[in-house]
Design a protein around this motif. Structure first.
Motif, PDB file in Angstrom:
ATOM      1  N   GLY A  68       0.802  -1.220   0.000  1.00 20.41           N
ATOM      2  CA  GLY A  68       0.000   0.000   0.000  1.00 20.41           C
ATOM      3  C   GLY A  68       0.830   1.263   0.000  1.00 20.41           C
ATOM      4  O   GLY A  68       0.333   2.335  -0.364  1.00 20.41           O
ATOM      5  N   GLN A  69       2.109   1.178   0.395  1.00 20.94           N
ATOM      6  CA  GLN A  69       2.945   2.369   0.455  1.00 20.94           C
ATOM      7  C   GLN A  69       3.594   2.672  -0.896  1.00 20.94           C
ATOM      8  O   GLN A  69       3.482   1.909  -1.854  1.00 20.94           O
ATOM      9  CB  GLN A  69       4.021   2.204   1.532  1.00 20.94           C
ATOM     10  CG  GLN A  69       3.487   2.286   2.951  1.00 20.94           C
ATOM     11  CD  GLN A  69       4.584   2.341   3.984  1.00 20.94           C
ATOM     12  OE1 GLN A  69       5.451   1.465   4.042  1.00 20.94           O
ATOM     13  NE2 GLN A  69       4.561   3.370   4.822  1.00 20.94           N
ATOM     14  N   HIS A  70       4.285   3.820  -0.947  1.00 22.04           N
ATOM     15  CA  HIS A  70       5.012   4.249  -2.134  1.00 22.04           C
ATOM     16  C   HIS A  70       6.500   4.313  -1.808  1.00 22.04           C
ATOM     17  O   HIS A  70       6.882   4.521  -0.662  1.00 22.04           O
ATOM     18  CB  HIS A  70       4.572   5.646  -2.589  1.00 22.04           C
ATOM     19  CG  HIS A  70       3.097   5.865  -2.558  1.00 22.04           C
ATOM     20  ND1 HIS A  70       2.296   5.631  -3.643  1.00 22.04           N
ATOM     21  CD2 HIS A  70       2.277   6.287  -1.568  1.00 22.04           C
ATOM     22  CE1 HIS A  70       1.040   5.906  -3.326  1.00 22.04           C
ATOM     23  NE2 HIS A  70       1.003   6.303  -2.069  1.00 22.04           N
ATOM     24  N   VAL A  71       7.313   4.181  -2.840  1.00 16.23           N
ATOM     25  CA  VAL A  71       8.756   4.311  -2.650  1.00 16.23           C
ATOM     26  C   VAL A  71       9.334   5.107  -3.815  1.00 16.23           C
ATOM     27  O   VAL A  71       8.919   4.944  -4.965  1.00 16.23           O
ATOM     28  CB  VAL A  71       9.432   2.922  -2.540  1.00 16.23           C
ATOM     29  CG1 VAL A  71       9.197   2.085  -3.790  1.00 16.23           C
ATOM     30  CG2 VAL A  71      10.919   3.064  -2.261  1.00 16.23           C
ATOM     31  N   ASN A  72      10.253   6.002  -3.507  1.00 15.53           N
ATOM     32  CA  ASN A  72      10.948   6.753  -4.541  1.00 15.53           C
ATOM     33  C   ASN A  72      12.068   5.888  -5.114  1.00 15.53           C
ATOM     34  O   ASN A  72      12.909   5.376  -4.375  1.00 15.53           O
ATOM     35  CB  ASN A  72      11.527   8.046  -3.972  1.00 15.53           C
ATOM     36  CG  ASN A  72      10.455   9.083  -3.698  1.00 15.53           C
ATOM     37  OD1 ASN A  72       9.346   8.979  -4.209  1.00 15.53           O
ATOM     38  ND2 ASN A  72      10.770  10.076  -2.890  1.00 15.53           N
ATOM     39  N   VAL A  73      12.062   5.740  -6.431  1.00 13.27           N
ATOM     40  CA  VAL A  73      13.002   4.865  -7.123  1.00 13.27           C
ATOM     41  C   VAL A  73      13.778   5.684  -8.142  1.00 13.27           C
ATOM     42  O   VAL A  73      13.186   6.439  -8.925  1.00 13.27           O
ATOM     43  CB  VAL A  73      12.249   3.715  -7.830  1.00 13.27           C
ATOM     44  CG1 VAL A  73      13.215   2.854  -8.631  1.00 13.27           C
ATOM     45  CG2 VAL A  73      11.502   2.868  -6.811  1.00 13.27           C
ATOM     46  N   GLY A  74      15.102   5.548  -8.128  1.00 11.73           N
ATOM     47  CA  GLY A  74      15.944   6.285  -9.059  1.00 11.73           C
ATOM     48  C   GLY A  74      16.619   5.362 -10.055  1.00 11.73           C
ATOM     49  O   GLY A  74      16.960   4.216  -9.736  1.00 11.73           O
ATOM     50  N   ILE A  75      16.810   5.860 -11.268  1.00 15.00           N
ATOM     51  CA  ILE A  75      17.471   5.076 -12.313  1.00 15.00           C
ATOM     52  C   ILE A  75      18.239   6.019 -13.226  1.00 15.00           C
ATOM     53  O   ILE A  75      17.840   7.171 -13.436  1.00 15.00           O
ATOM     54  CB  ILE A  75      16.444   4.251 -13.127  1.00 15.00           C
ATOM     55  CG1 ILE A  75      17.159   3.332 -14.112  1.00 15.00           C
ATOM     56  CG2 ILE A  75      15.449   5.157 -13.832  1.00 15.00           C
ATOM     57  CD1 ILE A  75      16.234   2.346 -14.801  1.00 15.00           C
ATOM     58  N   GLU A  76      19.346   5.536 -13.759  1.00 15.60           N
ATOM     59  CA  GLU A  76      20.148   6.341 -14.676  1.00 15.60           C
ATOM     60  C   GLU A  76      19.767   6.017 -16.113  1.00 15.60           C
ATOM     61  O   GLU A  76      19.737   4.851 -16.515  1.00 15.60           O
ATOM     62  CB  GLU A  76      21.639   6.073 -14.460  1.00 15.60           C
ATOM     63  CG  GLU A  76      22.540   6.990 -15.275  1.00 15.60           C
ATOM     64  CD  GLU A  76      24.003   6.847 -14.918  1.00 15.60           C
ATOM     65  OE1 GLU A  76      24.790   6.496 -15.823  1.00 15.60           O
ATOM     66  OE2 GLU A  76      24.354   7.070 -13.735  1.00 15.60           O
ATOM     67  N   HIS A  80      21.906  10.493 -17.236  1.00 19.32           N
ATOM     68  CA  HIS A  80      21.179  11.374 -16.326  1.00 19.32           C
ATOM     69  C   HIS A  80      20.378  10.524 -15.341  1.00 19.32           C
ATOM     70  O   HIS A  80      19.831   9.482 -15.710  1.00 19.32           O
ATOM     71  CB  HIS A  80      20.239  12.302 -17.092  1.00 19.32           C
ATOM     72  CG  HIS A  80      20.941  13.214 -18.049  1.00 19.32           C
ATOM     73  ND1 HIS A  80      21.591  14.359 -17.656  1.00 19.32           N
ATOM     74  CD2 HIS A  80      21.104  13.137 -19.396  1.00 19.32           C
ATOM     75  CE1 HIS A  80      22.117  14.955 -18.709  1.00 19.32           C
ATOM     76  NE2 HIS A  80      21.841  14.234 -19.778  1.00 19.32           N
ATOM     77  N   ARG A  81      20.319  10.986 -14.091  1.00 16.49           N
ATOM     78  CA  ARG A  81      19.588  10.237 -13.074  1.00 16.49           C
ATOM     79  C   ARG A  81      18.181  10.802 -12.919  1.00 16.49           C
ATOM     80  O   ARG A  81      17.992  12.009 -12.773  1.00 16.49           O
ATOM     81  CB  ARG A  81      20.320  10.282 -11.734  1.00 16.49           C
ATOM     82  CG  ARG A  81      19.609   9.511 -10.635  1.00 16.49           C
ATOM     83  CD  ARG A  81      20.566   8.983  -9.606  1.00 16.49           C
ATOM     84  NE  ARG A  81      21.418   7.929 -10.158  1.00 16.49           N
ATOM     85  CZ  ARG A  81      21.041   6.661 -10.275  1.00 16.49           C
ATOM     86  NH1 ARG A  81      19.835   6.282  -9.892  1.00 16.49           N
ATOM     87  NH2 ARG A  81      21.858   5.767 -10.772  1.00 16.49           N
ATOM     88  N   PHE A  82      17.202   9.906 -12.965  1.00 15.55           N
ATOM     89  CA  PHE A  82      15.803  10.273 -12.810  1.00 15.55           C
ATOM     90  C   PHE A  82      15.233   9.545 -11.595  1.00 15.55           C
ATOM     91  O   PHE A  82      15.625   8.419 -11.301  1.00 15.55           O
ATOM     92  CB  PHE A  82      14.989   9.887 -14.050  1.00 15.55           C
ATOM     93  CG  PHE A  82      15.398  10.619 -15.298  1.00 15.55           C
ATOM     94  CD1 PHE A  82      14.745  11.771 -15.686  1.00 15.55           C
ATOM     95  CD2 PHE A  82      16.445  10.150 -16.081  1.00 15.55           C
ATOM     96  CE1 PHE A  82      15.116  12.446 -16.838  1.00 15.55           C
ATOM     97  CE2 PHE A  82      16.828  10.812 -17.234  1.00 15.55           C
ATOM     98  CZ  PHE A  82      16.163  11.966 -17.614  1.00 15.55           C
ATOM     99  N   GLN A  83      14.312  10.196 -10.915  1.00 15.78           N
ATOM    100  CA  GLN A  83      13.664   9.578  -9.766  1.00 15.78           C
ATOM    101  C   GLN A  83      12.156   9.703  -9.902  1.00 15.78           C
ATOM    102  O   GLN A  83      11.641  10.755 -10.262  1.00 15.78           O
ATOM    103  CB  GLN A  83      14.123  10.233  -8.461  1.00 15.78           C
ATOM    104  CG  GLN A  83      13.602   9.528  -7.213  1.00 15.78           C
ATOM    105  CD  GLN A  83      14.328   9.966  -5.963  1.00 15.78           C
ATOM    106  OE1 GLN A  83      15.329   9.381  -5.584  1.00 15.78           O
ATOM    107  NE2 GLN A  83      13.831  10.998  -5.312  1.00 15.78           N
TER     108      GLN A  83
END
Length: 360
Positions: A68-76, A80-83
């Motif tokens: 049910g929760q959310h998580v911030n996920v980053g990827i290159e 460039h790095r995006f989240q």
């Protein structure tokens, strides 16, 4: 013979500075980091032609996440790095699943749908969200999902399928067609297996239309709705989908249930036409960039080459928040204009109407 990875771990706290240790762990394909939370993709599943699910195995620094929760996920991507912020669509022990539906001009969602594979590495950020599997553990639950809004709901349902749940759960799931609905077969199997779970599927392409052309999600004369609303008094309701979806659903269901909670995944719209050039002073970076007025400030900064930490991109998670020192800005939701200094300024919800300074 000592492996390089074993030697690196031995000197973790004795010799190597954190940036060096983290760099070589990444180069060697290890999940170990001194403090940073990272994860590796261990399974990739194509759910529909434009939706992909990715199971992630995090390292020991990750705090964990509840269904049910959310998580911030980053990827290159391309250097460039995006989240981005994703609702967790499944949890198994320490591993968890995220599900990304490809959206028009969506840099990250398009990339994941095309290139996601086992071994791909992600950075992990803040975990947030008050609506969790524990919120409905001892209460009758009504879930109302539109499209990809099913993601936090399926994680809770699958969690309950492993327990001795007794309280009823009713899910009404809207999608253009059944082919567009994610996890549809899994949901049908859950409904067949568990007496506490009822599933209602509605294809919006067959529904009546409102004056603005949007589907009328709920007809008061529907036999299923008449039967359902008579037994909802004690239910806790949770709706998840686009802004328009949630607005319609809240109006109809909120008076019928004990409590009504909702979340919306719709990003704020970016103005179609660029305005006059605006100077944005970034004080911490000692640089100034030019962006067009009247457009989403977070998007504009990223296009100008500024790396901004972000997550939900709609003002919920506070990942992009900073201090506004000066300048005139406008909220893209309620259109309010603010000329004052502001702490907790969220570029993802704002556009610039004058030259501005940000503590960034």
């Amino acid at each position: 013979m000592i492996k390089v990875s074993d030697a690196l771990m031995s000197f973790r706290n004795m010799v190597l500075p954190e940036p060096v240790f983290d760099f070589w762990c990444a180069e060697l394909g290890l999940l170990s980091r001194r403090q940073a939370a990272v994860a590796r993709a261990v399974k990739v599943v194509s759910e529909t032609p434009n939706t992909v699910s990715i199971w992630l195995k995090p390292n020991a620094n990750f705090v964990g996440v509840l269904p049910g929760q959310h998580v911030n996920v980053g990827i290159e991507i391309d250097g460039h790095r995006f989240q981005r912020s994703y609702s967790v669509s499944g949890v198994r022990g320490r591993c968890f699943r995220i599900t990304a539906r490809k959206v028009a001009n969506g840099k990250v969602s398009s990339y994941l749908n095309q290139y996601a594979q086992r071994g791909m590495r992600f950075s992990l950020g803040e975990v947030y969200g008050d609506v969790t599997v524990n919120s409905f553990a001892q209460k009758p639950a009504l879930f109302l999902a539109g499209g990809i809004g099913i993601t936090p709901i399926i994680s809770m349902l699958e969690s309950w399928s492993q327990t001795m749940r007794h309280q009823p759960v009713q899910l009404v799931y809207w999608g253009k067609t059944t082919q567009d609905l994610v996890f549809i077969e899994r949901l049908k199997n859950l409904a067949q297996k568990h007496s506490w779970f009822e599933l209602k599927i509605l294809e919006t392409q067959f529904l009546e239309r409102n004056a603005d052309g949007t589907p009328r999600l709920l007809a008061e004369t529907s036999a299923w709705f008449q039967e359902l609303k008579g037994r909802l008094t004690d239910f806790e309701a949770f709706a998840c989908g686009s802004d328009g979806f949630v607005d319609q659903i809240r109006e109809r269901f909120s008076p019928l249930v004990n409590t009504f909670q909702f979340e919306s995944f719709s990003p704020l719209l970016v103005a179609a036409e660029a305005g006059v050039p605006i100077q944005v002073r970034l004080t911490k970076q000692n640089r100034t960039v030019t962006v067009p007025s009247g457009v989403n400030l977070l998007n504009a900064l990223e296009r100008a080459g500024v790396a901004v930490s972000s997550g939900c991109r709609r003002g919920t998670c506070n990942t992009c928040s900073c201090n506004k020192i000066s300048g005139i800005t406008q909220h893209q939701g309620d259109r309010s204009i603010n000329e004052a200094m502001a702490s907790g300024f969220k570029p993802c919800t704002q556009s610039a109407l004058s030259d501005i300074s940000l503590e960034m």
